[in-house]
Design a protein around this motif. Structure first.
Motif, PDB file in Angstrom:
ATOM      1  N   ALA A 137       0.802  -1.222   0.000  1.00  0.00           N
ATOM      2  CA  ALA A 137       0.000   0.000   0.000  1.00  0.00           C
ATOM      3  C   ALA A 137       0.835   1.273   0.000  1.00  0.00           C
ATOM      4  O   ALA A 137       0.272   2.356  -0.150  1.00  0.00           O
ATOM      5  N   TRP A 159      -0.275   5.097  -0.782  1.00  0.00           N
ATOM      6  CA  TRP A 159      -0.246   6.081   0.303  1.00  0.00           C
ATOM      7  C   TRP A 159       0.431   7.374  -0.147  1.00  0.00           C
ATOM      8  O   TRP A 159      -0.068   8.476   0.097  1.00  0.00           O
ATOM      9  N   GLN A 204      -7.364   0.236   0.365  1.00  0.00           N
ATOM     10  CA  GLN A 204      -8.199  -0.561   1.267  1.00  0.00           C
ATOM     11  C   GLN A 204      -8.431  -1.960   0.710  1.00  0.00           C
ATOM     12  O   GLN A 204      -8.450  -2.944   1.452  1.00  0.00           O
ATOM     13  N   MET A 230      -5.148  -3.824   1.370  1.00  0.00           N
ATOM     14  CA  MET A 230      -4.956  -4.185   2.776  1.00  0.00           C
ATOM     15  C   MET A 230      -5.930  -5.279   3.209  1.00  0.00           C
ATOM     16  O   MET A 230      -5.561  -6.182   3.967  1.00  0.00           O
ATOM     17  N   CYS A 256      -6.648   1.126   7.431  1.00  0.00           N
ATOM     18  CA  CYS A 256      -5.606   0.103   7.252  1.00  0.00           C
ATOM     19  C   CYS A 256      -5.298  -0.594   8.571  1.00  0.00           C
ATOM     20  O   CYS A 256      -5.150  -1.819   8.624  1.00  0.00           O
TER      21      CYS A 256
END
Length: 276
Positions: free
Chosen positions: A2, A6, A37, A40, A266
């Motif tokens: 991720a 990010w 999302q 994760m 997360c």
């Protein structure tokens, strides 16, 4: 997995701060929020990646990314009397080229989202297990599964994203050139209003020269659509999306809420993970 999402999310928040406009930067940030999302959840709850809820979110997030490509990054399609069609101002002569990139982008966008889902994970027994989402890897036994995951599927998804991004860049750069007025194409077969097919150097063509060129009826219709859209956007920017009336502390506070929400989602998935 991720971290690239990010950083791209934070880049869009920084653009909100610099421009003091929520739209379109928060809309673009939403792409990376949704993709993160999904990634994760797929990492910490891989046994549920074949569920209806996850697959629905997967498709919805990917369709949003496709919509953003077509209508925001490229502004490729416009409404016509009967359906949706290509914008009249184009630099590439072949309309097939545009439709080819559009449909390839649709296919490869799903591959891009899929690339963030781990191919394998450790189950509760400590064994390396293939992700249920990649159901086609379960054919052929463990040796074939490992070969597919490490030697074929992973490199294939990475290569597909390189191809998609290259094709995406063709239309993105083209639309930026049109918006800046460097070269504008009237339709797919002829090029007017300061394009490379004129006898003038496009770099020395002035704005006045461009505006004095004859404009087709299709261009007038499209310009009216764009004008109405920009007028509506201006009204929205002056109220809902505009942040110029806010001081830097207030803007940073709002952006901090968005960044904190990203992290909390997360962490929530990690805290309730199904593997140990």
């Amino acid at each position: 997995t991720a971290s690239p999402l990010w950083w791209r999310f934070l880049q869009n928040l920084r653009q909100v701060y610099n421009e003091k406009q929520r739209w379109p930067y928060l809309g673009n940030a939403l792409k990376y929020f949704c993709a993160a999302q999904l990634a994760m959840f797929g990492m910490f709850h891989p046994e549920q990646t074949h569920s209806v809820a996850y697959l629905t979110c997967f498709v919805a997030a990917t369709l949003y990314q496709i919509w953003w490509d077509v209508f925001m990054d490229w502004e490729l399609l416009i409404p016509t009397a009967t359906a949706w069609g290509l914008r009249s101002r184009r630099l590439y002569k072949s309309t097939t080229f545009y439709w080819f990139i559009l449909w390839i982008n649709v296919l490869l966008r799903f591959c891009w989202t899929l690339s963030f889902v781990p191919l394998r994970y450790l189950n509760t027994m400590g064994n390396l297990t293939e992700n249920h989402l990649f159901f086609f890897l379960t054919v052929g036994g463990p040796r074939d599964q490992s070969y597919w995951a490490s030697h074929i599927l992973g490199p294939l998804l990475a290569s597909a994203e390189i191809v998609r991004r290259t094709l995406w860049g063709f239309l993105r750069v083209e639309w930026e050139a049109i918006k800046t007025g460097a070269c504008v194409s009237g339709d797919a077969s002829t090029t007017t209003r300061g394009s490379y097919h004129d006898n003038k150097d496009p770099l020395t063509t002035t704005r006045g020269d461009i505006e004095l060129q004859p404009m087709s009826l299709d261009q007038q219709k499209e310009d009216n659509v764009v004008w109405r859209f920009e007028s509506d956007s201006s009204r929205h920017h002056s109220t809902k999306w505009n942040m110029s009336h806010m001081n830097p502390i207030q803007i940073i506070g709002e952006l901090g809420v968005y960044a904190t929400t990203f992290c909390l989602f997360c962490l929530l998935m990690a805290a309730h993970r199904g593997t140990y």
